[in-house]
Design a protein around this motif. Sequence first.
Motif, short mmCIF file in Angstrom:
data_model
loop_
_atom_site.label_atom_id
_atom_site.label_comp_id
_atom_site.label_asym_id
_atom_site.label_seq_id
_atom_site.Cartn_x
_atom_site.Cartn_y
_atom_site.Cartn_z
N SER A 103 3.90 11.98 5.75
CA SER A 103 3.13 11.75 6.68
C SER A 103 2.43 13.15 7.30
O SER A 103 3.43 13.89 7.73
N LEU A 104 1.34 13.36 7.40
CA LEU A 104 0.90 14.69 7.73
C LEU A 104 -0.65 14.73 7.96
O LEU A 104 -1.39 13.67 7.41
N ARG A 105 -1.07 15.84 8.56
CA ARG A 105 -2.65 15.81 8.67
C ARG A 105 -3.13 16.82 7.49
O ARG A 105 -2.73 17.72 7.29
N ILE A 106 -4.00 16.47 6.62
CA ILE A 106 -4.35 17.00 5.45
C ILE A 106 -5.98 17.40 5.88
O ILE A 106 -6.67 16.72 6.16
N VAL A 143 -2.74 11.11 7.08
CA VAL A 143 -1.80 10.38 5.94
C VAL A 143 -0.66 9.77 7.01
O VAL A 143 0.21 10.38 7.15
N LEU A 144 -0.66 8.39 6.85
CA LEU A 144 0.54 7.73 7.54
C LEU A 144 1.03 6.67 6.70
O LEU A 144 0.43 6.27 5.58
N PHE A 145 2.21 6.24 6.85
CA PHE A 145 2.88 5.36 6.27
C PHE A 145 3.32 4.31 7.30
O PHE A 145 3.93 4.36 8.16
N GLU A 202 0.99 -1.07 0.03
CA GLU A 202 -0.10 -0.07 0.04
C GLU A 202 0.67 1.00 0.03
O GLU A 202 1.97 1.24 0.58
N LEU A 203 0.29 2.40 -0.57
CA LEU A 203 1.14 3.71 -0.69
C LEU A 203 0.99 4.31 0.75
O LEU A 203 1.93 4.88 1.04
N ALA A 204 -0.09 4.02 1.39
CA ALA A 204 -0.42 4.83 2.70
C ALA A 204 -1.58 4.56 3.43
O ALA A 204 -2.23 3.72 2.90
#
Length: 197
Positions: A170-173, A187-189, A127-129
């Motif tokens: 990784s950040l909050r969008i 968005v997490l990895f 998966e990408l994220a």
Amino acid sequence: TATCDRSSLATVFASAYGETAALADLLDQLALGEELSPIRFSASVHNAAGGQVSIACENQAFTTSIAAGCDTVAMALLEAQALLREGAAQVAIAWGDVAPPVSLSPLPFGALAAALLVDAQPASGDELALLSDLLNDAMLSDASALPAAVRANPCCGALLLVDAVLRQTSLRIGLSLHDTQGWGVDVLFPLPAAEAA
């Protein structure tokens, strides 16, 4: 994941205001006393894109269309999350908006489209994220690198979300075009297997 069966894939199509150009054409025809075109009418309904894509892909799976103004990006993610929790293995989400005709809205904005394929469960590491559940305390992410017309599009948050996934950042969008806190998602990895152990 990178693979999906497009003939059985659940889909969510999201547009803040729908097919406004086709609607404006129909309203102009009505104002001129002309007969309405059935072909133009079929393109004016909000679920037109879902119908056309399902025919092209021979897809008989569940499809829906979402229109929620500036909350469209978040509400499409919420619909996809509900579908996943009800048993869909994957859901394709497509966002898109073009500027409404000036006769319907004086607020111009540029066109954009974005899409994600989401899975119910993390797969085998391809998966990408990972996306968190929706939050209601996020500010719109920095969109200063985008042209002003695109930043004004009510689906701009989808473009920022897809960009974060592709850049593996990784950040909050923030997903809504509000001056105050609104809908968002983290968005997490995933950690590599060696680090997760």
